[in-house]
Write a protein that holds these residues in place. Structure first.
Motif, PDB file in Angstrom:
ATOM      1  N   ASN A  30       5.316  23.776  -3.769  1.00 45.81           N
ATOM      2  CA  ASN A  30       4.133  24.639  -3.893  1.00 45.81           C
ATOM      3  C   ASN A  30       3.918  25.495  -2.654  1.00 45.81           C
ATOM      4  O   ASN A  30       2.787  25.865  -2.337  1.00 45.81           O
ATOM      5  CB  ASN A  30       2.871  23.812  -4.182  1.00 45.81           C
ATOM      6  CG  ASN A  30       2.830  23.270  -5.586  1.00 45.81           C
ATOM      7  OD1 ASN A  30       3.309  23.900  -6.522  1.00 45.81           O
ATOM      8  ND2 ASN A  30       2.266  22.076  -5.746  1.00 45.81           N
ATOM      9  N   ASN A  65      -1.025  25.413 -11.174  1.00 40.68           N
ATOM     10  CA  ASN A  65      -0.542  25.641  -9.807  1.00 40.68           C
ATOM     11  C   ASN A  65       0.154  26.992  -9.662  1.00 40.68           C
ATOM     12  O   ASN A  65       0.404  27.454  -8.544  1.00 40.68           O
ATOM     13  CB  ASN A  65       0.387  24.515  -9.349  1.00 40.68           C
ATOM     14  CG  ASN A  65       1.662  24.415 -10.160  1.00 40.68           C
ATOM     15  OD1 ASN A  65       1.663  24.583 -11.375  1.00 40.68           O
ATOM     16  ND2 ASN A  65       2.767  24.137  -9.492  1.00 40.68           N
ATOM     17  N   SER A  72       0.518  20.493 -11.617  1.00 40.53           N
ATOM     18  CA  SER A  72       1.653  21.108 -12.303  1.00 40.53           C
ATOM     19  C   SER A  72       1.940  20.450 -13.643  1.00 40.53           C
ATOM     20  O   SER A  72       2.922  20.790 -14.299  1.00 40.53           O
ATOM     21  CB  SER A  72       2.902  21.032 -11.414  1.00 40.53           C
ATOM     22  OG  SER A  72       3.281  19.678 -11.206  1.00 40.53           O
ATOM     23  N   HIS A 101      -3.238  21.005  -6.235  1.00 41.30           N
ATOM     24  CA  HIS A 101      -2.450  21.652  -7.273  1.00 41.30           C
ATOM     25  C   HIS A 101      -2.236  20.672  -8.412  1.00 41.30           C
ATOM     26  O   HIS A 101      -2.143  19.458  -8.213  1.00 41.30           O
ATOM     27  CB  HIS A 101      -1.063  22.057  -6.741  1.00 41.30           C
ATOM     28  CG  HIS A 101      -1.099  23.050  -5.626  1.00 41.30           C
ATOM     29  ND1 HIS A 101      -1.296  24.390  -5.827  1.00 41.30           N
ATOM     30  CD2 HIS A 101      -0.962  22.885  -4.288  1.00 41.30           C
ATOM     31  CE1 HIS A 101      -1.269  25.017  -4.665  1.00 41.30           C
ATOM     32  NE2 HIS A 101      -1.064  24.133  -3.712  1.00 41.30           N
ATOM     33  N   ALA A 148       7.060  23.717  -7.617  1.00 35.33           N
ATOM     34  CA  ALA A 148       6.426  22.525  -7.055  1.00 35.33           C
ATOM     35  C   ALA A 148       7.468  21.484  -6.659  1.00 35.33           C
ATOM     36  O   ALA A 148       7.162  20.549  -5.905  1.00 35.33           O
ATOM     37  CB  ALA A 148       5.458  21.920  -8.071  1.00 35.33           C
ATOM     38  N   HIS A 186      -5.441  21.740  -0.338  1.00 31.39           N
ATOM     39  CA  HIS A 186      -5.427  22.548  -1.556  1.00 31.39           C
ATOM     40  C   HIS A 186      -4.836  21.691  -2.672  1.00 31.39           C
ATOM     41  O   HIS A 186      -3.695  21.240  -2.582  1.00 31.39           O
ATOM     42  CB  HIS A 186      -4.589  23.804  -1.344  1.00 31.39           C
ATOM     43  CG  HIS A 186      -4.781  24.836  -2.413  1.00 31.39           C
ATOM     44  ND1 HIS A 186      -5.522  25.978  -2.227  1.00 31.39           N
ATOM     45  CD2 HIS A 186      -4.354  24.873  -3.700  1.00 31.39           C
ATOM     46  CE1 HIS A 186      -5.526  26.683  -3.343  1.00 31.39           C
ATOM     47  NE2 HIS A 186      -4.829  26.029  -4.247  1.00 31.39           N
ATOM     48  N   THR A 212       0.020  27.640  -0.830  1.00 30.15           N
ATOM     49  CA  THR A 212       0.114  27.822  -2.266  1.00 30.15           C
ATOM     50  C   THR A 212       1.412  28.553  -2.580  1.00 30.15           C
ATOM     51  O   THR A 212       2.070  29.089  -1.683  1.00 30.15           O
ATOM     52  CB  THR A 212      -1.062  28.674  -2.810  1.00 30.15           C
ATOM     53  OG1 THR A 212      -0.953  29.998  -2.258  1.00 30.15           O
ATOM     54  CG2 THR A 212      -2.412  28.075  -2.440  1.00 30.15           C
ATOM     55  N   LYS A 213       1.753  28.602  -3.845  1.00 34.34           N
ATOM     56  CA  LYS A 213       2.896  29.408  -4.254  1.00 34.34           C
ATOM     57  C   LYS A 213       2.672  30.874  -3.900  1.00 34.34           C
ATOM     58  O   LYS A 213       3.606  31.580  -3.506  1.00 34.34           O
ATOM     59  CB  LYS A 213       3.135  29.265  -5.760  1.00 34.34           C
ATOM     60  CG  LYS A 213       3.704  27.920  -6.182  1.00 34.34           C
ATOM     61  CD  LYS A 213       4.043  27.935  -7.669  1.00 34.34           C
ATOM     62  CE  LYS A 213       4.742  26.652  -8.098  1.00 34.34           C
ATOM     63  NZ  LYS A 213       5.209  26.713  -9.490  1.00 34.34           N
TER      64      LYS A 213
END
Length: 271
Positions: free
Chosen positions: A71, A222, A181, A179, A48, A177, A195-196
């Motif tokens: 991310n 995340n 963390s 997230h 992230a 989106h 996203t990751k």
């Protein structure tokens, strides 16, 4: 390693996973990470963190010298300080989100990660004491300019975190989106589909590696899409309960060099 097929690619989150709780990288973990790469296993950091927070980790970023940051918003070549890819919001969408979130949570304040560096709204606190903050652009949101936003950061001091995140998610709908963390009550918002997992999937595809040939390590919500996409998703024992329940395997905590222990066993051919 036991009944697991050896991976062709190992991916890891940083904070709370590969790094110790104090943010340091242990010698044991650095050695194991480098040994995996030397043995022919591809390695990549998926975090992230914004690009500028990778500069102290050049030694473990891997032979390809790049990391997936924000991310999944950026692919960053660490040594040359170059952003190679961006996956950002459309400007009209980001302005709508900011306006809608302000209506829903009047105390909300924003910052943004861009390829050139951070933009920080005048009323945004700096809970991270941001490395590289001296190069940040400050101002009111309407002065942010036209550069695309890779990650929108939102804080609402005084609003309970669970309530805040639920409100943000409701306001976002399919326009972004959300997230989390674990960072200081921070809502981290990326463009739809960023996203990751998406970043790691693109990375693996370029290398001709399938999901089933990937091991991924993480600790926070995340990381969940990445752990679900990978052939084997590993949670560190200090991780969020939701992550530990969803992962395929669990390794020792970050402060006990859990990722290193798994890699050492893999390279030694031990169960």
């Amino acid at each position: 390693m036991g009944d697991l097929a050896s991976p062709r690619l190992v991916a890891s989150d940083l904070d709370g996973t590969l790094l110790r709780t104090d943010g340091s990288l242990s010698g044991r973990t650095a050695t194991a990470w480098s040994a995996a790469a030397a043995a022919g296993i591809e390695t990549v950091l998926v975090t992230a963190r914004p690009p500028r927070w990778l500069h102290g980790l050049e030694g473990v970023v891997g032979p390809r010298g790049t990391a997936i940051c924000g991310n999944g918003a950026f692919v960053y070549e660490v040594a040359s300080r170059r952003v190679l890819e961006t996956h950002c919001f459309e400007r009209g969408v980001i302005d709508e989100l900011v306006a809608d979130l302000r209506r829903a949570v009047p105390s909300v304040t924003f910052a943004a990660e861009r390829a050139s560096g951070p933009f920080v709204a005048d009323d945004y606190p700096d809970p991270h004491r941001d490395r590289g903050a001296q190069r940040a652009v400050h101002g009111s949101w309407r002065t942010i300019g036209e550069e695309p936003v890779g990650k929108l950061l939102a804080l609402a001091p005084g609003v309970p975190l669970e309530d805040f995140l639920a409100t943000v998610e409701d306001v976002l709908g399919d326009r972004g989106h959300l997230h989390f963390s674990g960072a200081h009550g921070l809502a981290e918002i990326n463009a739809p589909g960023v996203t990751k997992a998406a970043g790691l999937e693109r990375w693996a595809a370029r290398l001709g590696i399938e999901a089933s040939q990937v091991w991924a390590f993480g600790d926070m919500p995340n990381d969940l899409p990445m752990l679900a996409w990978a052939g084997v998703g590993w949670a560190v024992a200090n991780g969020h309960r939701e992550v530990r329940l969803a992962a395929d395997r669990e390794c020792p905590p970050n402060d006990d060099d859990g990722v290193a222990q798994v890699l050492e066993a893999l390279l030694d051919g031990q169960p």
